[in-house]
Design a protein around this motif. Structure first.
Motif, PDB file in Angstrom:
ATOM      1  N   CYS A 141       0.811  -1.227   0.000  1.00  0.00           N
ATOM      2  CA  CYS A 141       0.000   0.000   0.000  1.00  0.00           C
ATOM      3  C   CYS A 141       0.839   1.270   0.000  1.00  0.00           C
ATOM      4  O   CYS A 141       0.459   2.270   0.608  1.00  0.00           O
ATOM      5  N   VAL A 142       1.995   1.251  -0.638  1.00  0.00           N
ATOM      6  CA  VAL A 142       2.748   2.491  -0.791  1.00  0.00           C
ATOM      7  C   VAL A 142       2.876   2.860  -2.262  1.00  0.00           C
ATOM      8  O   VAL A 142       3.588   3.785  -2.610  1.00  0.00           O
ATOM      9  N   ARG A 174      -6.475   1.164  -2.072  1.00  0.00           N
ATOM     10  CA  ARG A 174      -6.736   2.507  -2.589  1.00  0.00           C
ATOM     11  C   ARG A 174      -7.434   3.380  -1.543  1.00  0.00           C
ATOM     12  O   ARG A 174      -7.157   4.548  -1.421  1.00  0.00           O
ATOM     13  N   THR A 175      -8.351   2.769  -0.781  1.00  0.00           N
ATOM     14  CA  THR A 175      -9.127   3.565   0.168  1.00  0.00           C
ATOM     15  C   THR A 175      -8.794   3.261   1.624  1.00  0.00           C
ATOM     16  O   THR A 175      -9.058   4.077   2.495  1.00  0.00           O
ATOM     17  N   PRO A 179      -4.083   3.086   5.280  1.00  0.00           N
ATOM     18  CA  PRO A 179      -3.623   3.115   6.669  1.00  0.00           C
ATOM     19  C   PRO A 179      -4.086   1.894   7.479  1.00  0.00           C
ATOM     20  O   PRO A 179      -3.322   1.357   8.268  1.00  0.00           O
ATOM     21  N   ASP A 180      -5.336   1.447   7.259  1.00  0.00           N
ATOM     22  CA  ASP A 180      -5.845   0.299   8.014  1.00  0.00           C
ATOM     23  C   ASP A 180      -5.111  -0.984   7.640  1.00  0.00           C
ATOM     24  O   ASP A 180      -4.882  -1.850   8.477  1.00  0.00           O
ATOM     25  N   ARG A 197      -1.965  -1.093   6.273  1.00  0.00           N
ATOM     26  CA  ARG A 197      -0.560  -0.991   6.696  1.00  0.00           C
ATOM     27  C   ARG A 197      -0.400  -1.230   8.194  1.00  0.00           C
ATOM     28  O   ARG A 197       0.642  -1.693   8.643  1.00  0.00           O
ATOM     29  N   ALA A 198      -1.439  -0.944   8.959  1.00  0.00           N
ATOM     30  CA  ALA A 198      -1.384  -1.167  10.404  1.00  0.00           C
ATOM     31  C   ALA A 198      -1.170  -2.647  10.728  1.00  0.00           C
ATOM     32  O   ALA A 198      -0.671  -2.986  11.793  1.00  0.00           O
ATOM     33  N   ARG A 199      -1.522  -3.513   9.807  1.00  0.00           N
ATOM     34  CA  ARG A 199      -1.418  -4.960  10.077  1.00  0.00           C
ATOM     35  C   ARG A 199      -0.347  -5.646   9.239  1.00  0.00           C
ATOM     36  O   ARG A 199      -0.272  -6.865   9.190  1.00  0.00           O
ATOM     37  N   TYR A 210       4.792   4.863  15.578  1.00  0.00           N
ATOM     38  CA  TYR A 210       4.129   5.182  14.308  1.00  0.00           C
ATOM     39  C   TYR A 210       2.854   4.346  14.151  1.00  0.00           C
ATOM     40  O   TYR A 210       1.911   4.750  13.498  1.00  0.00           O
ATOM     41  N   PHE A 211       2.880   3.146  14.748  1.00  0.00           N
ATOM     42  CA  PHE A 211       1.694   2.278  14.660  1.00  0.00           C
ATOM     43  C   PHE A 211       0.678   2.598  15.749  1.00  0.00           C
ATOM     44  O   PHE A 211      -0.335   1.923  15.863  1.00  0.00           O
ATOM     45  N   GLY A 212       0.990   3.590  16.569  1.00  0.00           N
ATOM     46  CA  GLY A 212       0.051   3.981  17.606  1.00  0.00           C
ATOM     47  C   GLY A 212       0.075   3.059  18.814  1.00  0.00           C
ATOM     48  O   GLY A 212      -0.863   3.036  19.604  1.00  0.00           O
TER      49      GLY A 212
END
Lengths: 278, 321
Positions: free
Chosen positions: B68-69, B85-86, B89-90, B92-94, B120-122
């Motif tokens: 997703c980059v 595409r949408t 972030p969700d 990449r978090a995993r 960065y991952f919160g």
């Protein structure tokens, strides 16, 4: 032990986000600010050194030159010392310089050489998080310098109006706008040579934007050109707040920076997205 | 230690979407250049999936789209059941991502690299602190924890990059040429670590152009060439399909290899400047037959068919870049 790795669903609305592609923002720019703190904890001396530059200018120009010039006419038609005339302008210029330096040289290094943002973008963070995170750090630094400078001005009796309490927030807004625009410009730069252009823009702006003398010395056409420079508006704001001669025109000057900041952030994050998310 | 993944969650995701990664007709274009030209992919939970291919085959472009980059130009792509595409972030978090070039933070120490990456991952500071200790041990970097990153050896940096990619307990780990440029000791140590992850149930996607690496690590792989998938299967299947059980190499020093004399001795014969390669099910028998025909090679070698033979057959022997 549990991990919450879901990006928060909040803060995904608002004007800024509607003009930017989806997925550019995870609302977590704070993590990048935390990184800057961690990095600068080790190089605090370099951070502190930035505080002295405007002070040197203040003493050199204010006292040295001031002796030669004596008193001048202030923004409200009143008579003030030259040092009181120059100090607010130097505050504005240092807000500009600090923010631009951070958003150009430092950012370019992290973007092209350290590849920092390639690593960051593999996490939930998006280009807008990067733009906001980096500008925020520049502002925190700028706020520290601004506070220091204002403290010195206060000690020298150069703050003659209660309006001066707004000088710091105004300096932060000005720095935000310059930082955002500087960052947007950096994304177009190909090599270090392009940074000569930054100097080419900053030096004349510093010298000619009524930093050292009033705008009335220029003929009409030049006055108009100077009024287009952002630093001119920054100096107007600072001089008004520090001396207390505030009128409605300050709203226009501040609006200039709000627009500049918005344009800067949108262009910077879109361009960062284009560069890094190819 | 917490298990690296929660199997139920993965299984559920898989049932819903038919794979952790699913691509149909996926393309990627850079200007006029088409890097990925319509590929189909299905990566199942828990498997180690490999991309093999020469430089410029489109492996890294595919990896960047999955991580997703890099937005896709065309086709369909879902990762963990979501659309990059949408929901970048969700997703990449995993994910865990190990890029081709180490991009560690040289302004921070080894431990700080792990710490800030977790942020960065919160993840909470307390969680990241504990996780960093665990990962430093996993990467055998505990005694370098507070060292600068810059002077570390290539192998150490690679291990740290892999450790960093695990900070969020990813369900899917993407490794782009994980062992390129490492010495044999460092490679074997890395392989050992990747094996462990696989045993913990982490799904791996690996790109490589080392055949031994692919044979060691991958349950299933695709060979890419010129932006397309040219073959797919387990290492064993691919060898069976595109090579032969054994390969007889006949080396000639002075004479040019006499290909005509070897005609019919094997299923397939390849003529190289100094060698004949005979792809056969029984190397010794083919060798005896060659001697009978009067072929007199300077030396001969019977070996197993390998993935490298498959690779060269599929992608050719010409230099790509």
């Amino acid at each position: 032990m549990s991990t919450t790795t879901q990006a928060p669903e909040t803060t995904r609305t608002g004007l800024l986000l509607r003009v930017l592609p989806v997925g550019m923002y995870a609302g977590r720019s704070r993590a990048l600010v935390e990184r800057s703190f961690l990095v600068n904890r080790r190089t605090w001396l370099q951070v502190v050194s930035g505080f002295f530059e405007p002070l040197f200018f203040l003493f050199g120009l204010g006292f040295g030159f001031g002796k030669l010039i004596g008193d001048v006419v202030g923004p409200g038609g009143e008579t003030i010392s030259y040092v009181a005339y120059v100090a607010p302008a130097l505050l504005a210029a240092s807000a500009m310089n600090g923010a631009v330096y951070d958003a150009t040289f430092n950012l370019f290094f992290k973007l092209k050489y350290a590849k920092l943002y390639d690593a960051v973008l593999a996490t939930p963070l998006g280009p807008l998080d990067i733009a906001i995170g980096e500008i925020t750090w520049a502002l925190i630094r700028g706020a520290l310098y601004g506070t220091g400078f204002l403290t010195v001005m206060l000690g020298m009796g150069l703050l003659t109006s209660p309006w001066a309490v707004f000088a710091l927030p105004a300096a932060i807004l000005i720095a935000f706008a310059f930082g955002a625009l500087g960052m947007a410009c950096t994304t177009f730069m190909r090599s270090w040579h392009d940074f000569d252009l930054v100097q080419l823009a900053l030096v004349p702006m510093f010298l000619f934007s009524t930093t050292f003398y009033p705008i009335t010395v220029y003929p009409g056409a030049v006055q108009f050109a100077v009024k287009c420079f952002p630093l001119y508006h920054a100096i107007e704001v600072m001089r008004a707040l520090c001396t207390g001669y505030v009128d409605a025109s300050i709203v226009g000057h501040l609006a200039y920076f709000v627009v500049m900041a918005l344009v800067g952030v949108v262009v910077a994050s879109r361009r960062l997205g284009k560069l890094l998310l190819a | 230690m917490r298990p690296a993944i929660v199997p139920d969650v993965v299984a559920e995701t898989a049932v819903r979407d038919g794979g952790l990664v699913r691509a149909r007709g996926l393309t990627k274009q850079f200007g006029d250049f088409e890097a990925v030209r319509g590929i189909d992919l299905d990566v199942e939970p828990g498997e180690a999936f490999g991309f093999l291919g020469p430089n410029g085959a489109g492996k890294s472009s595919t990896m960047r789209m999955v991580s997703c980059v890099s937005p896709r130009t065309g086709g369909d792509l879902t990762v963990l059941g979501m659309d990059p595409r949408t929901q970048g972030p969700d997703i990449r978090a995993r994910l865990g991502v190990v890029p081709q070039q180490d991009n560690l933070d040289n302004e921070l120490t080894v431990r700080q690299n792990l710490h800030i990456y977790g942020r960065y991952f919160g993840l909470s500071k307390a969680h990241v602190r504990a996780k960093a200790v665990e990962l430093l041990d996993f990467a055998q970097l505990t005694d370098r924890a507070d060292a600068e990153v810059e002077p570390l050896s290539g192998g150490m940096k690679r291990r740290l990059t892999i450790a960093r990619s695990l900070i969020n307990d990813p369900e899917l780990l993407l490794l782009d040429e994980p062992t390129t440029g490492l010495d044999p000791q460092a490679r074997h140590l890395l392989w050992d670590r990747l094996f462990r992850l696989r045993q913990q149930g982490v799904t791996l996607i690996i790109t490589t152009h080392y055949m031994d690496e692919a044979e060691q690590l991958c349950d299933r792989l695709v060979v890419m060439d010129g932006g397309k998938i040219v073959a797919e299967g387990s290492p064993g299947e691919l060898i069976a399909r595109y090579c032969s059980r054994e390969v007889l190499e006949l080396r000639f020093v002075t004479d040019k290899p006499d290909a005509a004399a070897a005609e019919g001795l094997a299923d397939r014969i390849e003529v190289l400047p100094d060698r004949l390669l005979l792809y056969t099910s029984d190397g010794e028998a083919s060798l005896a037959a060659a001697h009978q025909r009067g072929l007199a090679p300077a030396s001969s070698l019977v070996r197993r068919g390998t993935l490298e033979d498959v690779f060269l057959r599929l992608t050719g022997r010409t230099l790509v870049d």
